[in-house]
Design a protein around this motif. Structure first.
Motif, PDB file in Angstrom:
ATOM      1  N   ILE A 108       0.867  -1.184   0.000  1.00  0.00           N
ATOM      2  CA  ILE A 108       0.000   0.000   0.000  1.00  0.00           C
ATOM      3  C   ILE A 108       0.899   1.227   0.000  1.00  0.00           C
ATOM      4  O   ILE A 108       1.652   1.452   0.949  1.00  0.00           O
ATOM      5  N   CYS A 113       9.358   4.237  -0.007  1.00  0.00           N
ATOM      6  CA  CYS A 113       9.350   2.957   0.710  1.00  0.00           C
ATOM      7  C   CYS A 113       8.642   1.878  -0.111  1.00  0.00           C
ATOM      8  O   CYS A 113       9.199   0.803  -0.349  1.00  0.00           O
ATOM      9  N   GLY A 114       7.425   2.187  -0.562  1.00  0.00           N
ATOM     10  CA  GLY A 114       6.665   1.212  -1.353  1.00  0.00           C
ATOM     11  C   GLY A 114       7.356   0.895  -2.668  1.00  0.00           C
ATOM     12  O   GLY A 114       7.341  -0.257  -3.135  1.00  0.00           O
ATOM     13  N   VAL A 159       0.573  16.972  -3.372  1.00  0.00           N
ATOM     14  CA  VAL A 159       1.989  16.890  -2.956  1.00  0.00           C
ATOM     15  C   VAL A 159       2.256  15.642  -2.111  1.00  0.00           C
ATOM     16  O   VAL A 159       3.341  15.064  -2.157  1.00  0.00           O
ATOM     17  N   GLN A 160       1.286  15.217  -1.350  1.00  0.00           N
ATOM     18  CA  GLN A 160       1.496  14.071  -0.453  1.00  0.00           C
ATOM     19  C   GLN A 160       1.164  12.732  -1.122  1.00  0.00           C
ATOM     20  O   GLN A 160       1.774  11.718  -0.798  1.00  0.00           O
ATOM     21  N   GLY A 162       0.366  10.161  -4.422  1.00  0.00           N
ATOM     22  CA  GLY A 162       0.547   9.858  -5.830  1.00  0.00           C
ATOM     23  C   GLY A 162       1.894   9.207  -6.061  1.00  0.00           C
ATOM     24  O   GLY A 162       2.704   9.043  -5.134  1.00  0.00           O
ATOM     25  N   GLY A 165       5.325   9.342  -4.052  1.00  0.00           N
ATOM     26  CA  GLY A 165       5.095   9.680  -2.646  1.00  0.00           C
ATOM     27  C   GLY A 165       5.373  11.143  -2.352  1.00  0.00           C
ATOM     28  O   GLY A 165       5.424  11.991  -3.249  1.00  0.00           O
ATOM     29  N   PHE A 169       7.804  16.084  -5.243  1.00  0.00           N
ATOM     30  CA  PHE A 169       7.986  17.523  -5.462  1.00  0.00           C
ATOM     31  C   PHE A 169       8.829  18.027  -4.302  1.00  0.00           C
ATOM     32  O   PHE A 169       8.313  18.524  -3.306  1.00  0.00           O
ATOM     33  N   LEU A 238      -6.594   1.772  -0.084  1.00  0.00           N
ATOM     34  CA  LEU A 238      -6.911   0.817   0.980  1.00  0.00           C
ATOM     35  C   LEU A 238      -7.969   1.458   1.866  1.00  0.00           C
ATOM     36  O   LEU A 238      -7.722   2.501   2.480  1.00  0.00           O
ATOM     37  N   ALA A 267       2.987   1.096   3.423  1.00  0.00           N
ATOM     38  CA  ALA A 267       3.962   2.182   3.216  1.00  0.00           C
ATOM     39  C   ALA A 267       3.190   3.447   2.851  1.00  0.00           C
ATOM     40  O   ALA A 267       3.345   4.006   1.771  1.00  0.00           O
ATOM     41  N   ILE A 268       2.355   3.901   3.786  1.00  0.00           N
ATOM     42  CA  ILE A 268       1.337   4.912   3.454  1.00  0.00           C
ATOM     43  C   ILE A 268       1.760   6.353   3.736  1.00  0.00           C
ATOM     44  O   ILE A 268       0.973   7.269   3.512  1.00  0.00           O
ATOM     45  N   GLY A 360       9.058  22.532   1.451  1.00  0.00           N
ATOM     46  CA  GLY A 360       9.991  23.195   0.539  1.00  0.00           C
ATOM     47  C   GLY A 360      10.461  22.269  -0.555  1.00  0.00           C
ATOM     48  O   GLY A 360      10.441  21.050  -0.392  1.00  0.00           O
ATOM     49  N   GLY A 519      12.726  10.386   5.595  1.00  0.00           N
ATOM     50  CA  GLY A 519      13.238  11.012   4.378  1.00  0.00           C
ATOM     51  C   GLY A 519      13.222   9.996   3.253  1.00  0.00           C
ATOM     52  O   GLY A 519      12.914   8.814   3.464  1.00  0.00           O
ATOM     53  N   ILE A 520      13.574  10.463   2.072  1.00  0.00           N
ATOM     54  CA  ILE A 520      13.483   9.608   0.880  1.00  0.00           C
ATOM     55  C   ILE A 520      14.396   8.390   1.016  1.00  0.00           C
ATOM     56  O   ILE A 520      13.976   7.253   0.814  1.00  0.00           O
TER      57      ILE A 520
HETATM   58  C1  LIG Z   1       7.393  18.939  -0.292  1.00  0.00           C
HETATM   59  C2  LIG Z   1       8.230  17.872   0.372  1.00  0.00           C
HETATM   60  C3  LIG Z   1       9.618  17.938   0.251  1.00  0.00           C
HETATM   61  C4  LIG Z   1      10.420  16.939   0.804  1.00  0.00           C
HETATM   62  N1  LIG Z   1      11.767  16.988   0.600  1.00  0.00           N
HETATM   63  C5  LIG Z   1      12.540  15.950   0.974  1.00  0.00           C
HETATM   64  C6  LIG Z   1      13.918  15.890   0.610  1.00  0.00           C
HETATM   65  O1  LIG Z   1      14.448  16.741  -0.081  1.00  0.00           O
HETATM   66  N2  LIG Z   1      14.629  14.813   1.052  1.00  0.00           N
HETATM   67  C7  LIG Z   1      14.088  13.820   1.803  1.00  0.00           C
HETATM   68  O2  LIG Z   1      14.790  12.870   2.160  1.00  0.00           O
HETATM   69  N3  LIG Z   1      12.788  13.865   2.154  1.00  0.00           N
HETATM   70  C8  LIG Z   1      12.001  14.889   1.742  1.00  0.00           C
HETATM   71  N4  LIG Z   1      10.679  14.903   2.073  1.00  0.00           N
HETATM   72  C9  LIG Z   1      10.163  13.822   2.908  1.00  0.00           C
HETATM   73  C10 LIG Z   1      10.031  12.553   2.077  1.00  0.00           C
HETATM   74  O3  LIG Z   1       9.281  12.844   0.947  1.00  0.00           O
HETATM   75  C11 LIG Z   1       9.379  11.443   2.886  1.00  0.00           C
HETATM   76  O4  LIG Z   1      10.179  11.211   4.018  1.00  0.00           O
HETATM   77  C12 LIG Z   1       9.295  10.162   2.067  1.00  0.00           C
HETATM   78  O5  LIG Z   1       8.586  10.385   0.883  1.00  0.00           O
HETATM   79  C13 LIG Z   1       8.591   9.074   2.880  1.00  0.00           C
HETATM   80  O6  LIG Z   1       8.455   7.959   2.078  1.00  0.00           O
HETATM   81  P1  LIG Z   1       7.312   6.868   2.315  1.00  0.00           P
HETATM   82  O7  LIG Z   1       7.379   5.980   1.139  1.00  0.00           O
HETATM   83  O8  LIG Z   1       7.451   6.305   3.661  1.00  0.00           O
HETATM   84  O9  LIG Z   1       5.929   7.692   2.310  1.00  0.00           O
HETATM   85  P2  LIG Z   1       5.302   8.636   1.203  1.00  0.00           P
HETATM   86  O10 LIG Z   1       6.348   9.154   0.309  1.00  0.00           O
HETATM   87  O11 LIG Z   1       4.470   9.615   1.932  1.00  0.00           O
HETATM   88  O12 LIG Z   1       4.378   7.691   0.336  1.00  0.00           O
HETATM   89  C14 LIG Z   1       3.204   7.137   0.828  1.00  0.00           C
HETATM   90  C15 LIG Z   1       2.274   6.845  -0.325  1.00  0.00           C
HETATM   91  O13 LIG Z   1       1.177   6.086   0.186  1.00  0.00           O
HETATM   92  C16 LIG Z   1      -0.005   6.488  -0.468  1.00  0.00           C
HETATM   93  N5  LIG Z   1      -1.152   6.141   0.385  1.00  0.00           N
HETATM   94  C17 LIG Z   1      -1.470   6.651   1.590  1.00  0.00           C
HETATM   95  N6  LIG Z   1      -2.588   6.072   2.068  1.00  0.00           N
HETATM   96  C18 LIG Z   1      -2.988   5.175   1.147  1.00  0.00           C
HETATM   97  C19 LIG Z   1      -4.093   4.285   1.071  1.00  0.00           C
HETATM   98  N7  LIG Z   1      -4.982   4.190   2.052  1.00  0.00           N
HETATM   99  N8  LIG Z   1      -4.215   3.522  -0.044  1.00  0.00           N
HETATM  100  C20 LIG Z   1      -3.314   3.612  -1.061  1.00  0.00           C
HETATM  101  N9  LIG Z   1      -2.262   4.450  -1.039  1.00  0.00           N
HETATM  102  C21 LIG Z   1      -2.084   5.213   0.062  1.00  0.00           C
HETATM  103  C22 LIG Z   1       0.184   7.980  -0.655  1.00  0.00           C
HETATM  104  O14 LIG Z   1      -0.617   8.456  -1.698  1.00  0.00           O
HETATM  105  C23 LIG Z   1       1.673   8.105  -0.931  1.00  0.00           C
HETATM  106  O15 LIG Z   1       1.953   8.145  -2.316  1.00  0.00           O
HETATM  107  C24 LIG Z   1       9.830  15.890   1.538  1.00  0.00           C
HETATM  108  C25 LIG Z   1       8.441  15.840   1.692  1.00  0.00           C
HETATM  109  C26 LIG Z   1       7.636  16.810   1.118  1.00  0.00           C
HETATM  110  C27 LIG Z   1       6.148  16.736   1.282  1.00  0.00           C
END
Ligand SMILES: Cc1cc2nc3c(=O)[nH]c(=O)nc-3n(C[C@H](O)[C@H](O)[C@H](O)COP(=O)(O)OP(=O)(O)OC[C@H]3O[C@@H](n4cnc5c(N)ncnc54)[C@H](O)[C@@H]3O)c2cc1C
Length: 549
Positions: A108, A113-114, A159-160, A162, A165, A169, A238, A267-268, A360, A519-520
């Motif tokens: 998810i 992460c996903g 931004v959050q 799609g 993740g 942006f 989900l 991985a939401i 940012g 972070g990423i």
């Molecule tokens: C504007 C911005 C700038 C950033 N800049 C940086 C940077 O420069 N460097 C860095 O390391 N980090 C940065 N970060 C933080 C970084 O993006 C996150 O730490 C990282 O993306 C987390 O990864 P993740 O896969 O755990 O979660 P996410 O990237 O948040 O991905 C989660 C995904 O799950 C999906 N989702 C959620 N709920 C559901 C559901 N119920 N069903 C299906 N799908 C679902 C969401 O749509 C999303 O696409 C930034 C964040 C933002 C918002």
């Protein structure tokens, strides 16, 4: 190969200087050095008029010279055999996974992460199904600009949410302070380079990609997962996790469709508040966790460059300067800079209507006029809000709603000059620093936005930061609110060895939303870890405790 570290050279060294330094340091004779490559390059800018570069190099020598150097420099930490950093799969044949052919693992979320979890499972011969509530990266870019340009929020594609993740942006900073003895971070970076990221991310000490390149990379990684038999479903969410006797049996999507599976990687991300609520109602163990709130500060990039690099400001190798600041307040709070974006812009990062949150981002070139970073104050479940697993989310929502109202209820962000914030008066006009936030700012008194403890802490910290970065507290620097999504306000607890939820078998909480990344890069690393754990479970080799009753 030998890894030679701590090779220091002046910023303006010649192209042959590195080779000469290798020969000098290792006391080599003519013909003994066969080749070398840069493993890492960083700089030391503690003295702005004496900045130097620091290299770690992988050096290939003739066999006798290699042997001699190992003996000659035994006990010297800066000369060692180069470690094998290649990634080793825990399994790589589909035939190893008998159950996998019947019930496919589901992931998810298609953030870092996903994505890494899906890529790894696919590379190991499994055929994961990915469910992502947001849209593919091209459509999502249009949807996101809909808020930035036209003040129209798409609640499911922004931004959050799609493809890619929350970090799509973003500045695309790719460094982390996590311990990484198995070099998983290297695997993430290698996959990113394969997908189109610049090769330098493998060797510069603070790599970043910038938002534009991230878009193309996401598409390339998606294509690889699909080519390996994975499936990625955008615009599906989900809605409910199906659990029987503390074992995941499947999931129900918002469309009503049920997918049967015994393995779900969750991985939401940190913004899926409705999903946290639904998981809690399904009985998944969740607890509140500390996070931070604050404001974003913008300065002219030239001010930061000058403060950090002095006469070397503008040097091409150094690029746009960044900073990292921490202040321990007298009352015990910590204030720190977060997600610093050199030469970038402040962006609207809302995912719920009637709420405003900012973040940012930068392009690869980092050549926008302003530097920005979040200046945030830590908050603590025990101290700052009621004892409920989702109480942190309530606090985030309150602050974001207030910011929306103060901005004028049209996604303008409330903003104030630093000088006015410190003097305790509302700003009436913008000075020499033009705020970059789109669609626009509304001048306000930001002390009305944040809790009193946060205002007090920021007023104490900003002048302190000025001692490290001259100009940091300049009157015209712009503060914009509100930053609430610095990290997840919850932790979905998992066993430390099996990575399975402590009360739901088959569920792998992962990444930033579950509280295991920040972070990423760290989210990508966590994706690899849970994919490995899941693969080992399918192979009947699950490590660690599974369910604690
Ligand atoms: C504007 C911005 C700038 C950033 N800049 C940086 C940077 O420069 N460097 C860095 O390391 N980090 C940065 N970060 C933080 C970084 O993006 C996150 O730490 C990282 O993306 C987390 O990864 P993740 O896969 O755990 O979660 P996410 O990237 O948040 O991905 C989660 C995904 O799950 C999906 N989702 C959620 N709920 C559901 C559901 N119920 N069903 C299906 N799908 C679902 C969401 O749509 C999303 O696409 C930034 C964040 C933002 C918002």
């Amino acid at each position: 190969m030998l890894r030679l570290t701590n090779v220091k050279l002046p910023l303006d060294h010649s192209s042959s200087a590195l080779k000469q330094e290798v020969i000098r340091k290792l006391e080599l004779q003519e013909g003994e050095l066969l080749d070398f490559s840069v493993f890492k390059r960083s700089y030391d800018a503690r003295k702005s008029d004496d900045i130097f570069l620091i290299y770690s190099l992988d050096v290939e020598l003739t066999a006798p010279a290699h042997k001699r150097c190992l003996a000659q420099f035994a006990g010297n930490d800066s000369v060692r055999p180069s470690p094998d950093m290649s990634y080793k799969y825990v399994a790589d044949k589909p035939a190893n996974f008998p159950q996998a052919q019947q019930l496919r693992p589901v992931i998810i979320g298609f953030g870092p992460c996903g994505i890494l979890a899906a890529l790894l499972l696919a590379q190991m011969g499994l055929k994961p199904i990915v469910i992502e509530r947001g849209q593919d990266v091209r459509q999502r870019t249009k949807d996101t600009w809909g808020l930035w340009r036209d003040r129209e929020l798409n609640e499911e594609s922004n931004v959050q949410y799609g493809e890619g993740g929350a970090g799509t942006f973003s500045d695309g900073k790719l460094y982390t302070q996590i311990k990484d003895p198995k070099f998983y971070g290297r695997k993430v970076l290698t996959e990113f380079v394969k997908a189109g990221a610049p090769e330098e991310i493998l060797f510069v000490s603070k790599p970043h990609i910038g938002t534009f390149k991230l878009v193309k990379m996401m598409e390339n990684i998606r294509a690889e997962i699909i080519a390996l038999g994975g499936e990625i479903r955008f615009g599906e969410k989900l809605a409910h996790l199906n659990i029987e006797d503390q074992q995941v049996t499947g999931l129900t999507l918002n469309s009503g469709e049920v997918i049967n599976t015994q393995h779900v990687i969750l991985a939401i991300g940190h913004s899926a508040r409705d999903t946290f609520q639904s998981l809690l109602e399904s009985g998944v163990y969740i607890e509140a966790k500390p996070f931070s709130v604050g404001l974003r500060i913008e300065h002219p990039q030239s001010v930061i460059d000058k403060a950090r690099f002095g006469v070397n400001a503008g040097n091409e190798i150094l690029g746009a300067a960044d900073y990292k600041l921490v202040h321990h307040c007298q009352d015990g709070r910590n204030v720190y800079s977060f997600c610093m974006c050199p030469g970038g812009t402040v962006v609207a990062a809302a995912s719920e209507p009637g709420k405003l949150v900012i973040n940012g981002m930068s392009e690869y070139s980092r050549n926008e006029r302003n530097a920005n970073s979040a200046i945030v104050v830590d908050i603590n479940p025990a101290q700052d809000y009621p004892q409920h697993p989702l109480a942190g989310i309530d606090l985030q929502r309150q602050l974001e709603e207030k910011a929306f109202l103060m901005g004028g209820e049209n996604y303008n962000a409330p903003a104030q000059l630093v000088g006015d914030f410190l003097a305790g008066k509302a700003s009436e006009k913008i000075g020499s620093v033009q705020p970059s936030y789109k669609p626009g700012v509304t001048l306000s008194d930001l002390s009305q936005l944040l809790p009193d403890f946060a205002v007090k802490a920021l007023r104490e910290a900003i002048p302190e930061f000025n001692k490290q970065i001259k100009g940091f507290s300049m009157y015209d620097a712009v503060l914009t609110g509100v930053e609430t999504r610095t990290s997840s306000p919850v932790c979905i607890k998992r066993d430390k060895d099996s990575f399975i939820s402590i009360n739901t078998k088959g569920l792998y909480p992962a990444g930033e939303g579950a509280g295991y990344a920040g972070g990423i890069l760290s989210a990508g690393v966590d994706g690899i870890k849970v994919a490995e754990a899941l693969a080992l479970d399918l192979l009947g080799q699950a490590r660690g405790n599974v369910i604690k009753n």
